[in-house]
Structures are given as structure tokens and as C-alpha cells.
Design a protein around this motif. Structure first.
Motif, PDB file in Angstrom:
ATOM      1  N   ASP A  26      55.308  18.477 -29.595  1.00 35.53           N
ATOM      2  CA  ASP A  26      54.737  19.215 -28.465  1.00 35.53           C
ATOM      3  C   ASP A  26      55.843  19.962 -27.743  1.00 35.53           C
ATOM      4  O   ASP A  26      56.995  19.507 -27.702  1.00 35.53           O
ATOM      5  N   ILE A  27      55.474  21.095 -27.167  1.00 34.10           N
ATOM      6  CA  ILE A  27      56.350  21.817 -26.248  1.00 34.10           C
ATOM      7  C   ILE A  27      55.643  21.825 -24.899  1.00 34.10           C
ATOM      8  O   ILE A  27      54.597  22.461 -24.747  1.00 34.10           O
ATOM      9  N   GLY A  28      56.177  21.084 -23.945  1.00 36.25           N
ATOM     10  CA  GLY A  28      55.532  20.984 -22.640  1.00 36.25           C
ATOM     11  C   GLY A  28      56.141  19.866 -21.822  1.00 36.25           C
ATOM     12  O   GLY A  28      56.858  19.006 -22.348  1.00 36.25           O
ATOM     13  N   SER A  29      55.850  19.872 -20.552  1.00 38.27           N
ATOM     14  CA  SER A  29      56.390  18.878 -19.636  1.00 38.27           C
ATOM     15  C   SER A  29      55.906  17.476 -19.985  1.00 38.27           C
ATOM     16  O   SER A  29      54.780  17.287 -20.454  1.00 38.27           O
ATOM     17  N   GLY A  30      56.760  16.495 -19.715  1.00 32.10           N
ATOM     18  CA  GLY A  30      56.373  15.104 -19.910  1.00 32.10           C
ATOM     19  C   GLY A  30      55.325  14.643 -18.925  1.00 32.10           C
ATOM     20  O   GLY A  30      54.769  13.549 -19.068  1.00 32.10           O
ATOM     21  N   MET A  31      55.039  15.463 -17.907  1.00 32.95           N
ATOM     22  CA  MET A  31      53.988  15.139 -16.941  1.00 32.95           C
ATOM     23  C   MET A  31      52.676  15.844 -17.272  1.00 32.95           C
ATOM     24  O   MET A  31      51.689  15.690 -16.556  1.00 32.95           O
ATOM     25  N   ASN A  32      52.671  16.611 -18.353  1.00 34.40           N
ATOM     26  CA  ASN A  32      51.460  17.315 -18.779  1.00 34.40           C
ATOM     27  C   ASN A  32      50.719  16.450 -19.796  1.00 34.40           C
ATOM     28  O   ASN A  32      51.164  16.292 -20.935  1.00 34.40           O
ATOM     29  N   PHE A  33      49.593  15.894 -19.387  1.00 38.78           N
ATOM     30  CA  PHE A  33      48.846  15.002 -20.269  1.00 38.78           C
ATOM     31  C   PHE A  33      47.798  15.741 -21.094  1.00 38.78           C
ATOM     32  O   PHE A  33      46.939  15.112 -21.715  1.00 38.78           O
ATOM     33  N   LYS A  34      47.870  17.078 -21.112  1.00 42.25           N
ATOM     34  CA  LYS A  34      46.964  17.867 -21.948  1.00 42.25           C
ATOM     35  C   LYS A  34      47.646  18.325 -23.239  1.00 42.25           C
ATOM     36  O   LYS A  34      47.088  19.122 -23.985  1.00 42.25           O
ATOM     37  N   ARG A  35      48.851  17.818 -23.498  1.00 38.95           N
ATOM     38  CA  ARG A  35      49.559  18.189 -24.721  1.00 38.95           C
ATOM     39  C   ARG A  35      48.727  17.799 -25.952  1.00 38.95           C
ATOM     40  O   ARG A  35      48.185  16.699 -26.018  1.00 38.95           O
ATOM     41  N   LYS A  36      48.650  18.712 -26.909  1.00 40.03           N
ATOM     42  CA  LYS A  36      47.790  18.525 -28.083  1.00 40.03           C
ATOM     43  C   LYS A  36      48.122  17.242 -28.842  1.00 40.03           C
ATOM     44  O   LYS A  36      47.249  16.400 -29.091  1.00 40.03           O
ATOM     45  N   ASN A  37      49.378  17.083 -29.235  1.00 42.94           N
ATOM     46  CA  ASN A  37      49.719  15.936 -30.076  1.00 42.94           C
ATOM     47  C   ASN A  37      49.884  14.651 -29.281  1.00 42.94           C
ATOM     48  O   ASN A  37      49.740  13.558 -29.837  1.00 42.94           O
ATOM     49  N   PHE A  38      50.164  14.762 -27.992  1.00 46.40           N
ATOM     50  CA  PHE A  38      50.122  13.578 -27.130  1.00 46.40           C
ATOM     51  C   PHE A  38      48.722  12.977 -27.163  1.00 46.40           C
ATOM     52  O   PHE A  38      48.544  11.760 -27.291  1.00 46.40           O
ATOM     53  N   ASN A  39      47.713  13.835 -27.081  1.00 48.15           N
ATOM     54  CA  ASN A  39      46.332  13.351 -27.108  1.00 48.15           C
ATOM     55  C   ASN A  39      45.922  12.874 -28.497  1.00 48.15           C
ATOM     56  O   ASN A  39      45.083  11.970 -28.619  1.00 48.15           O
ATOM     57  N   ARG A  40      46.499  13.441 -29.538  1.00 51.64           N
ATOM     58  CA  ARG A  40      46.242  12.914 -30.885  1.00 51.64           C
ATOM     59  C   ARG A  40      46.723  11.471 -30.975  1.00 51.64           C
ATOM     60  O   ARG A  40      46.054  10.613 -31.568  1.00 51.64           O
ATOM     61  N   ILE A  41      47.878  11.200 -30.387  1.00 53.18           N
ATOM     62  CA  ILE A  41      48.401   9.834 -30.389  1.00 53.18           C
ATOM     63  C   ILE A  41      47.464   8.904 -29.625  1.00 53.18           C
ATOM     64  O   ILE A  41      47.173   7.785 -30.058  1.00 53.18           O
ATOM     65  N   MET A  42      46.971   9.369 -28.493  1.00 54.04           N
ATOM     66  CA  MET A  42      46.130   8.524 -27.650  1.00 54.04           C
ATOM     67  C   MET A  42      44.790   8.187 -28.299  1.00 54.04           C
ATOM     68  O   MET A  42      44.251   7.095 -28.099  1.00 54.04           O
ATOM     69  N   TYR A  43      44.250   9.111 -29.114  1.00 56.25           N
ATOM     70  CA  TYR A  43      42.862   8.949 -29.555  1.00 56.25           C
ATOM     71  C   TYR A  43      42.667   8.863 -31.068  1.00 56.25           C
ATOM     72  O   TYR A  43      41.538   8.687 -31.521  1.00 56.25           O
ATOM     73  N   SER A  44      43.733   8.972 -31.867  1.00 53.53           N
ATOM     74  CA  SER A  44      43.564   8.888 -33.322  1.00 53.53           C
ATOM     75  C   SER A  44      43.179   7.470 -33.738  1.00 53.53           C
ATOM     76  O   SER A  44      43.756   6.494 -33.258  1.00 53.53           O
TER      77      SER A  44
END
Length: 210
Positions: free
Chosen positions: A103-121
Motif C-alpha cells: 500500500d501507498i498511504g498513511s498508517g492512519m488511513n484504514f481505507k488502504r486496499k491491501n490493509f483491508n484485504r488482510i483484515m477480511y481475507s
């Protein structure tokens, strides 16, 4: 699903890297691309090139992924540094990395694409990161607990060099900016209420309290 770099795929299939690059350009075998535009190939593509049948879904199992993050496009090159370091770390321990998610984005941005893949895969088993703040700037323990409850192990390698201090400074400035804006908004709202003649007496804020 397991993935391979261009060099790994060339060694596994016995093809020259120049051949794979030509196949990619001509559409014979189209490579996937990472966030930093590097070629990679899936295990299904390997099976196809080798003339082997696809694996049944039931035999594929759950995935181990490397997760990398930088705060801005200007730091894109650090994604490669994180991936290289974590692949070496995993290889030294005999861990097979199936994919690299970035991901390219702030660590406080919880809308990151692959951050959410980790959370919900549902097919994720293991996530490897260089430092806690690569996953999230704040609240890491909560997210780790949540993933553990879903059966996902998170391994933090703790390489401080891959956790730039300037990113922390940027995030702190963002926090100050957000709260400053909220305080300004509350003060403006209180002023408007005090000056609103339509409000009954006694319901307006005391100016001396603001």
C-alpha cells in the motif's frame, strides 16, 4: 496463491528472462505487476507453462503474505527494500511466501486496499511485516488480536531502518491538523450560538466559559 519474481519464474520454468519479458510484451504470457511495476507470476501460470493441470481449490490451502507500506509515492522505492529484506528473512527460515501486498498511504488511513484485504481475507494464514507501524500507526495490538482471532499469525521482524521517522512526523502533523480544525469548528459554533437572537434566554453558552 504462491507468486514468483521474474528470476524465480525463469529458473522454475527453464525459460530465459528475456523470453519471459518478450512473452509479456507480446501477450503470450502476461505478467502481473507489483505496485512498483515489477513483474511477477502466479503458481497457476507456472502450472500452465509446464503443461500441468490446475490445482483443485481444496489443495491450495491458506496464504502467507508479505505486507509492505510507504506513506507517499515519493517513497515508493522503499517498498522494494521492505520486500527484499522480508523475502530474505522468510527464505532463511524456510517460509514460502505466496504473495506480496503493498500500500501507498498513511498508517492512519484504514481505507488502504491491501490493509483491508488482510483484515477480511478468509484464506490468509500468516502476515509478515518489517515493523508494527507498516501495518498501522496506532492501535497495532488491537488489530493483531483481531487477526489472531481469525486464525491469522502476524510476524513483526522489527527492522527499524524500514520504519522512517519522517513518516511518524508527518502522521503527527496530520493529527494536530485534524484536532486544530475541530477546535476551530467548535469555537465558531459556540460563537454562532451566542449571537443567535432566536434562542431562548439561558440556553446560550456563557462567553466567559469559552
Amino acid at each position: 496463491m504462491r507468486t514468483y519474481t521474474l528470476g524465480e519464474f525463469a529458473r522454475l520454468t527453464g525459460k530465459a528472462t528475456s523470453t519471459l519479458q518478450r512473452w509479456d510484451r507480446t501477450g503470450v504470457l502476461t505478467a502481473h505487476r507489483t505496485v512498483t511495476n515489477r513483474r511477477y507470476y502466479t503458481h497457476d501460470q507456472y502450472l500452465s507453462v509446464m503443461g500441468l493441470p490446475p490445482e483443485p481449490e481444496t489443495t491450495r490451502g491458506k496464504r502467507t503474505v508479505i505486507y509492505t507500506r510507504v506513506s507517499s509515492p515519493g517513497r515508493r522505492g522503499d517498498l522494494d527494500n521492505q520486500e527484499r529484506f522480508l523475502r530474505q528473512w522468510a527464505n532463511a527460515r524456510g517460509l514460502i511466501v505466496d504473495e506480496v501486498w503493498s500500500d501507498i498511504g498513511s498508517g492512519m488511513n484504514f481505507k488502504r486496499k491491501n490493509f483491508n484485504r488482510i483484515m477480511y481475507s478468509d484464506d490468509l494464514e500468516h502476515v509478515i511485516i518489517a515493523h508494527k507501524d507498516r501495518l498501522t500507526r496506532f492501535g497495532y495490538d488491537w488489530f493483531e488480536h483481531y487477526l489472531n482471532r481469525r486464525g491469522v499469525t502476524v510476524t513483526v521482524v522489527n527492522n527499524e531502518q524500514l520504519s522512517p521517522q519522517e513518516e511518524l512526523a508527518q502522521d503527527l502533523v496530520s493529527i494536530i491538523h485534524v484536532f486544530s480544525g475541530r477546535i476551530h469548528g467548535l469555537r465558531r459554533y459556540a460563537k454562532e450560538v451566542r449571537e443567535d437572537e432566536s434562542l431562548p434566554h439561558g440556553t446560550r453558552p456563557d462567553p466567559s466559559a469559552g
